[in-house]
Every structure is written in structure tokens, then in C-alpha cells.
Design a protein around this motif. Structure first.
Motif, PDB file in Angstrom:
ATOM      1  N   PRO A   1       0.263  -0.999  -0.185  1.00  0.00           N
ATOM      2  CA  PRO A   1       0.148   0.153  -0.208  1.00  0.00           C
ATOM      3  C   PRO A   1       0.911   1.569   0.036  1.00  0.00           C
ATOM      4  O   PRO A   1       1.759   1.651   0.937  1.00  0.00           O
ATOM      5  CB  PRO A   1      -0.822  -0.483   1.114  1.00  0.00           C
ATOM      6  N   LEU A   2       0.550   2.136  -0.984  1.00  0.00           N
ATOM      7  CA  LEU A   2       1.242   3.651  -1.184  1.00  0.00           C
ATOM      8  C   LEU A   2       0.404   4.839  -1.744  1.00  0.00           C
ATOM      9  O   LEU A   2       0.785   4.722  -2.926  1.00  0.00           O
ATOM     10  CB  LEU A   2       2.797   2.880  -1.401  1.00  0.00           C
ATOM     11  N   GLY A   3      -0.504   5.904  -0.625  1.00  0.00           N
ATOM     12  CA  GLY A   3      -0.812   6.268  -1.148  1.00  0.00           C
ATOM     13  C   GLY A   3      -0.323   7.184  -0.528  1.00  0.00           C
ATOM     14  O   GLY A   3       0.439   7.449   0.566  1.00  0.00           O
ATOM     15  N   ALA A   4      -0.111   9.012  -0.978  1.00  0.00           N
ATOM     16  CA  ALA A   4       0.619  10.093  -0.160  1.00  0.00           C
ATOM     17  C   ALA A   4      -0.620  11.148  -0.527  1.00  0.00           C
ATOM     18  O   ALA A   4      -1.728  10.561  -1.590  1.00  0.00           O
ATOM     19  CB  ALA A   4       1.311  10.484  -0.827  1.00  0.00           C
ATOM     20  N   LEU A   5      -1.136  12.134   0.581  1.00  0.00           N
ATOM     21  CA  LEU A   5      -1.851  13.537   0.642  1.00  0.00           C
ATOM     22  C   LEU A   5      -0.816  14.068   0.915  1.00  0.00           C
ATOM     23  O   LEU A   5      -0.295  14.206   1.907  1.00  0.00           O
ATOM     24  CB  LEU A   5      -3.045  12.642   1.637  1.00  0.00           C
ATOM     25  N   ILE A   6      -0.700  15.578  -0.411  1.00  0.00           N
ATOM     26  CA  ILE A   6       0.030  16.269  -0.044  1.00  0.00           C
ATOM     27  C   ILE A   6      -1.231  17.193   0.177  1.00  0.00           C
ATOM     28  O   ILE A   6      -1.506  17.515  -0.478  1.00  0.00           O
ATOM     29  CB  ILE A   6       1.397  16.276  -1.810  1.00  0.00           C
ATOM     30  N   ILE A   7      -0.364  17.953   1.408  1.00  0.00           N
ATOM     31  CA  ILE A   7      -1.376  19.269   2.055  1.00  0.00           C
ATOM     32  C   ILE A   7      -0.192  20.680   1.853  1.00  0.00           C
ATOM     33  O   ILE A   7       0.291  20.697   1.710  1.00  0.00           O
ATOM     34  CB  ILE A   7      -2.265  18.896   3.053  1.00  0.00           C
ATOM     35  N   ARG A   8      -0.824  21.577   1.734  1.00  0.00           N
ATOM     36  CA  ARG A   8      -0.282  22.035   0.738  1.00  0.00           C
ATOM     37  C   ARG A   8       0.291  23.334   1.617  1.00  0.00           C
ATOM     38  O   ARG A   8       1.694  23.780   2.181  1.00  0.00           O
ATOM     39  CB  ARG A   8      -1.010  23.915  -0.112  1.00  0.00           C
ATOM     40  N   ASN A   9      -0.266  22.533   3.069  1.00  0.00           N
ATOM     41  CA  ASN A   9       0.393  24.055   5.039  1.00  0.00           C
ATOM     42  C   ASN A   9       0.791  23.163   5.469  1.00  0.00           C
ATOM     43  O   ASN A   9      -0.275  22.529   6.052  1.00  0.00           O
ATOM     44  CB  ASN A   9      -0.805  24.850   5.470  1.00  0.00           C
ATOM     45  N   ASN A  10       1.716  23.162   6.317  1.00  0.00           N
ATOM     46  CA  ASN A  10       2.285  22.073   6.957  1.00  0.00           C
ATOM     47  C   ASN A  10       1.403  22.500   8.331  1.00  0.00           C
ATOM     48  O   ASN A  10       1.208  21.224   9.393  1.00  0.00           O
ATOM     49  CB  ASN A  10       4.143  21.399   7.101  1.00  0.00           C
ATOM     50  N   LYS A  11       0.981  23.522   8.640  1.00  0.00           N
ATOM     51  CA  LYS A  11       0.392  23.117   9.987  1.00  0.00           C
ATOM     52  C   LYS A  11      -1.016  23.277  10.067  1.00  0.00           C
ATOM     53  O   LYS A  11      -1.357  22.868  10.901  1.00  0.00           O
ATOM     54  CB  LYS A  11       0.460  25.234  10.022  1.00  0.00           C
ATOM     55  N   TRP A  12      -1.217  23.258   8.820  1.00  0.00           N
ATOM     56  CA  TRP A  12      -2.730  22.251   9.035  1.00  0.00           C
ATOM     57  C   TRP A  12      -2.692  20.748   9.420  1.00  0.00           C
ATOM     58  O   TRP A  12      -3.607  20.134  10.459  1.00  0.00           O
ATOM     59  CB  TRP A  12      -2.892  22.344   7.657  1.00  0.00           C
ATOM     60  N   LEU A  13      -2.022  19.946   9.327  1.00  0.00           N
ATOM     61  CA  LEU A  13      -1.635  18.652  10.136  1.00  0.00           C
ATOM     62  C   LEU A  13      -1.944  18.560  11.524  1.00  0.00           C
ATOM     63  O   LEU A  13      -2.856  17.792  12.090  1.00  0.00           O
ATOM     64  CB  LEU A  13      -0.007  18.485  10.666  1.00  0.00           C
ATOM     65  N   ASP A  14      -2.500  19.877  12.382  1.00  0.00           N
ATOM     66  CA  ASP A  14      -2.468  20.245  13.409  1.00  0.00           C
ATOM     67  C   ASP A  14      -3.785  19.098  14.050  1.00  0.00           C
ATOM     68  O   ASP A  14      -4.817  19.514  14.780  1.00  0.00           O
ATOM     69  CB  ASP A  14      -2.613  21.837  14.350  1.00  0.00           C
TER      70      ASP A  14
END
Lengths: 383, 383
Positions: B235-248
Motif C-alpha cells: 500500500p502506498l498512497g500519499a496526501l500532499i497538503i499545501r500547509n504543514n500547519k494544517w496537520l494539527d
């Protein structure tokens, strides 16, 4: 660069990174609920790497293996004939799926959990907008259910009991929870991600241990991980549910791949870990697992004595192979141990460190560990 | 039974099941968006089998590899420096995580999706009690956005655009969606599970193809699967998000394992597929992927011509390597093809069958397939 040169250069680069990891075979990972996969798991896994159980018409042979694995897990959990299972990536996914199911069956969104519940329930709350109602723990660090009827209300979607808590391997009073849930018609989910491959074998060995499985009529679903004490490879968790008709509540139509509906969270997933887990369960069988659990419990008793001999105290007498050592500054001791090459878990909220006596941890390793634990504790002024 | 005998008996049992599966190497799987993993993926995967990225302090070397993989994916998607990624099991998990994030950022629960969206969005609706607002498709089977501003309201948590639809490989008008979302301050998620490892390379080859990635200022997140056109292992999917601060917004505290917080859905997960995908991306590089995509598009054009020569029609001219053949009874044709040993996908709602020209499908295989397609169509009275 020639392609062969490049190939081997990449393998070397990855090996260099891998050398910075701890390994189970060193014995120095004392703070993980995983272990090195059984040899047969490794051999089988790779043969099924390309398969996809999300598209079962392409891989009917692999699907058959999955059915066999579910049958084995159903049998060790004493699940009825109506039961079925969803194979997934591990305890977190199984817990999410269970609460998704309970939410959709009931249309309600309050979940009663013990304070010792795994952090996956925080994810569940955030993901599904579920309100968590925390139950306190008793002096044995098990769920204190004396006031639970007051917490149950018209919004309750489920109650969660833990069979092998992540921190201390404790088991909640699941028989009593089962009675209450059966009476009140409440969905009862058991998180046995760790204990599922321990408790059944302790029982068969004659241990006097709390009931936790489908023998209790109020238990609706159980999470159980083969990649923990099942000695198989990551990712392999199962959610077993009492009634296969419930699958409809968490199924969607699959208009372009094979099969008409798909239950559960994930779609594409390899049969590699499934075939690996089936091979391990078949190879070890109940007797093999009894031997593993017996050895882990022996090592636990051995470790317990050595810890007491040092003058340290355990939080509670371990029910399973997860002793917690009471300390004033667990972070300091844990850091000192890391410097000495050992990985344990600090548990700030219990003011303790956790050791998990997994199959890769032998008495000889404990003999090496104890002097370093003493040193780490002395440096932190615990001794 | 002696343990060696038992070991080999189990391997034989599993091999017998495996023989009932279709295989990619036979070339007869024409209806899957997966393919056989690259050789280097197989070699690397097994070396990292025991690692657990859910517990990064135990496996810092593996964690480093994950960072490198994310850097590669971030670069092909033109994501800014503030971007980060969550590696998971595949497109479904990435889509769930994206909408979980959008829900928690906005506190809203209406999601605008095209009718061509993957069935994972039905799961999302059921799991998170999200209301799906369906947008119609235009004559090219892309999202018809002419009325989209009317669908946006105070409850809208996100809009989803597809870059490589599951049925036909179509790309929605993402530039226009980006403008609208940027103007209206709406989270825009792009499902490029399939197209993420195709479109960037088509662009570099000079194809005139719709923009879909972070170069568009309105794009908030992108799902992309290495186990599809990335030629790595499940299994290898990635979700790339524009702003790493959103991880919170999608993180929980992890009180007993290493690290302080954990973002995303899953906890325990092996670095096996991560190291495998990194090895494949490093080995192939942009040039290698361009060659693969070029070959797949060549085979697509070749197949397209052969299908037209038979007197059959495609639904739309394929943008990527996913042609759909218009039929009166796709189920019959699909069944006939199965009897002849070929697996394609029937798509009842489009009255079509889908063929995916993945890297394991060569022109020689298409030469074998076409006479059988003709036969299957004649039997079903399509020709």
C-alpha cells in the motif's frame, strides 16, 4: 550511470538508513507491541505482493485465503456462525470501523470509553465528530463501571472495553459490560488489538483471566491484530463483528471494480499480509501460540522479579506481558536508557515506563537490560 | 507432522490458491489501475518488513526515507515549501484524510464532488456524515462547473476535482476550480490517485494537458498513489497538503509511543512500502517515468485504433491510458471476455467497458486481445 550500478547504489543508500533503525533481532526494542514477523510470514508475503483484495474477482485465490484467516480468528474469539470479519491495517482502522458501524446502526454519536483507551479513539472523535464520555479507572487500572448506567443516555452509540490496554495490558470488566450492554441494547466494542492473540491462549493454559470475547452475549465486535502477538507482519488487523448483516451499514457500491459492494474503510489492499498471517496461524496453530504466550509470560514473571529486586515497583501486577514500572521521572530514565541503547516507553500520565515482553525479548536480554536499567535509574536518582 | 514438512505443506497450499489468481505478468489483467511492482520495490520491501513508521523513534532511518519520498512527490506536484505529506495506504485513505482536514478546518460538512468521483467519497459521506453535492458532467465526462457558484453555500467544507477519473481517466477543469476556490476561500482537494504519476510526465513531454497541481494557487491538497502508475507496491498512497500547519487539525497526542503527536488515520504501518516506493522513484526518476508514461500512451493510441477498426466506439478520446468502450451490454461482453481469460471492467452506468493500459500491458498483448474482444462482442451481438 549504468542501471545496475544505480540499482545497487540505491540499495546501499537504503541499507545505510536501515542501519540507523533499531531492530527486533537485537532484542533492544523493549517498548513495542510489534515483533519480528515469523519466517514463514516473510516468505509468503512477498509472493502475494502484487495482489489486490480490493478487486476480488482478479484474485479469487487470495480471497479464499482471507476467508480462511477470518475463520481462524473467528474460532479463537468464539464468535458465532453469523459472525464475519473485515481485514484491515491494524487496531486503529478496526476501532474506527467498529465505531463507524455502531454510529450507523444507532444513528447516535456518544461513545463511552475507559480513560485507558488507545489514542485511536481521539482520532475517532475528531474524524466522526463523536463525543467521548470517559470512564475512570479503578485501583487496578481497569475501567471503573460502578457509575456507568448514569453515563448511558439516549445518545450513546456504543461502549468500548479494552482487553489488553496499551499502557499496562489490563483487561476491563468485560463480563459485566456485556450484561449491561445486552440489557440496555447497546453496541459493545472490545479493543483486543493486543490481547486478542494472548488471552485465548492464556485461557487454554488454565489461567484465571477475565472473559472478553463473543462467548459473552453482549459483545458486538472485537478488534484483534495479527501483527502484534499474532507474530505476523504489518499491516494485519481484523475487526470481527457478531452479525454479518451489519456489513451493509458500512458498505458502498463499487460500480467499476469487481464485486457489487465493498465494506470497511480501505479499498486497494494487498493479500501479502493476509496470506502471511494465514501461514503463521496455520504453522503455529493453537499449540504454537500457547508456547509463545507461555514463554512471554515466563519472561514477564522473570522481569518482574528482577525489577522488584532492584528496589523498583510495578504499577500493577501484569495480567499480560506488559509491566509498567513506577518512577518519579520516567522521561529521564527513558532518555538514559536510550543512551545505553534500549528503547522503552515513557508514560508521563502514569509516571511510569512500559516494557513489553514480546517474543523477541528473552531472559538473556533481560539479564543484559537489568544492570543498564539500574544505571539509568541511579543517574536519574530513582535509586 | 515435522515442522519442515508442515512449513512446505503450507507454502504449497498457498501456492495452490495463488494459482487461481490472475497475474499481471500474464498481461491478461486489463481492468486494474495497479500493476506488477518494479523489481527494486520487491527487493527493498521485504528488508523493511518489520519496521513501524507509527513509532518513528524506533525507526529513525526509515523515517528519513519517508521524508525523502515525500520530497520527491512534493516536487513532481510543484508544491510549495510549506507543503508536507501524509503517507498512507492509498487513494481512499488519502481522500478520507483530506476531507477530514477540510471538515476540521472549516467546521462544515457539505462536499461538492463531480458525478465521476471515486466511490471512496460515498465512504466519506457515510463515515463522517458529510452531505455530498453532486455536480453533473459535460459532454467530455468532466465536471460541468457552469452552475457551481450556486452550489457553494455557508456549509461547504470543500470542492473535489478529479485528475484522472477512475472510469475514463478524465481531468476536471481544475484551473477554473482553483480560481473559484481561491476567490471564495474554499478548500480544494484534487483526487489524482491515478493521474498524479501520469500528468506531470505528460506535461514534461509537451502534452497540452489540464493543470491540476499546486502550481494552481487554489489547490489545497492532492491525493496521489505510488502503487498505481508509480509502479511501486501496495500500500502506498500519499496526501500532499499545501500547509504543514494544517496537520494539527488532524493530529492526536500519542502518550505512550514515540513522538508527541500523530497526524492522519493509521498508526502502525510498515516502512516496507515506503522504502520500496522511494527506491522506485529514485531508480526511475523523472526520465524513467516519462518513458513509462510514453509507452502506456503509445499502447493506448494503438489500442484505440484497433478498437475503432473493429467498428466499436470509445466514449471519449482518452486523455490518459484509460479508454472506455461504448457497448449496449457491457456485462455480457465482460463475461464473455472472462471466459476467454481476460479481465476488463464493466461500467454499467456508462454502458461501457474500461481497459487500463498499465505498464504490464504491451502492444503484443493487445494484438492477442483484439481478436478475443471481437469474438466476445460478436457473441453478445455488439458486432
Amino acid at each position: 550511470m549504468k542501471s545496475k550500478t544505480k540499482y545497487y547504489k540505491i540499495l546501499r543508500e537504503l541499507q545505510n538508513h536501515r542501519n540507523n533503525d533499531f531492530t527486533f533481532s537485537s532484542g533492544h526494542i523493549l517498548g513495542s507491541m510489534c515483533t519480528q514477523p515469523h519466517n514463514i510470514a516473510k516468505e509468503v508475503y512477498i509472493k502475494f505482493l502484487e495482489t489486490n483484495l480490493g478487486d476480488p474477482e482478479l484474485f479469487p485465490g487470495s480471497k479464499e485465503i482471507e476467508k480462511k484467516l477470518i475463520r481462524f480468528i473467528v474460532s479463537i474469539l468464539n464468535a458465532p456462525k453469523t459472525a464475519t470479519g473485515i481485514i484491515g491495517s491494524g487496531g486503529t482502522e478496526s476501532n474506527i470501523t467498529a465505531i463507524w458501524l455502531a454510529k450507523n446502526i444507532t444513528g447516535k454519536k456518544e461513545l463511552i470509553i475507559p480513560k485507558s483507551a488507545h489514542f485511536s479513539f481521539e482520532k475517532i472523535a475528531s474524524l466522526m465528530d463523536i463525543k467521548l464520555v470517559n470512564m475512570p479507572l479503578d485501583e487496578d487500572y481497569c475501567m471503573d463501571i460502578s457509575d456507568i448506567r448514569k453515563k448511558i443516555n439516549k445518545n450513546t452509540c456504543a461502549i468500548v472495553g479494552i482487553a489488553g490496554s496499551t499502557e499496562l495490558g489490563t483487561i476491563d470488566p468485560i463480563s459485566e459490560l456485556s450484561e449491561i450492554c445486552y440489557d440496555e441494547n447497546i453496541f459493545l466494542h472490545i479493543d483486543a488489538a493486543f490481547g486478542g492473540f494472548v488471552i485465548p491462549f492464556l485461557k487454554k493454559m488454565g489461567y484465571d483471566i477475565t472473559d472478553f470475547d463473543f462467548n459473552l452475549k453482549g459483545v458486538s465486535s472485537v478488534s484483534i491484530d495479527a501483527h502484534k502477538m499474532g507474530c505476523s507482519a504489518i499491516p494485519l488487523g481484523a475487526l470481527i463483528i457478531r452479525n454479518n448483516k451489519w456489513l451493509d451499514k458500512i458498505s458502498v457500491k463499487t460500480p467499476y471494480i469487481s464485486g457489487k459492494k465493498q465494506a470497511g474503510i480501505l479499498a486497494t489492499r494487498s493479500a501479502g499480509p493476509v496470506a502471511a498471517a494465514y501461514a503463521v496461524t496455520k504453522y503455529l496453530g493453537v499449540e504454537g501460540y500457547k508456547n509463545i504466550v507461555r514463554k512471554c509470560m515466563d519472561t514477564t514473571r522473570y522481569t518482574e522479579k528482577k525489577i522488584n529486586d532492584l528496589g523498583l515497583k510495578l504499577i500493577v501486577k501484569p495480567t499480560m506481558n506488559v509491566p509498567g514500572i513506577k518512577l518519579k521521572s520516567p522521561s529521564k530514565v527513558s532518555k538514559n536508557l536510550t543512551k545505553l541503547g534500549w528503547k522503552v516507553n515513557k508514560m508521563d500520565r502514569l509516571s511510569a515506563i512500559r516494557i513489553v515482553l514480546m517474543p523477541h525479548v528473552t531472559k538473556e536480554i533481560i539479564d543484559d537490560f537489568i544492570p543498564d536499567l539500574k544505571k539509568a535509574c541511579k543517574e536519574a536518582k530513582e535509586l
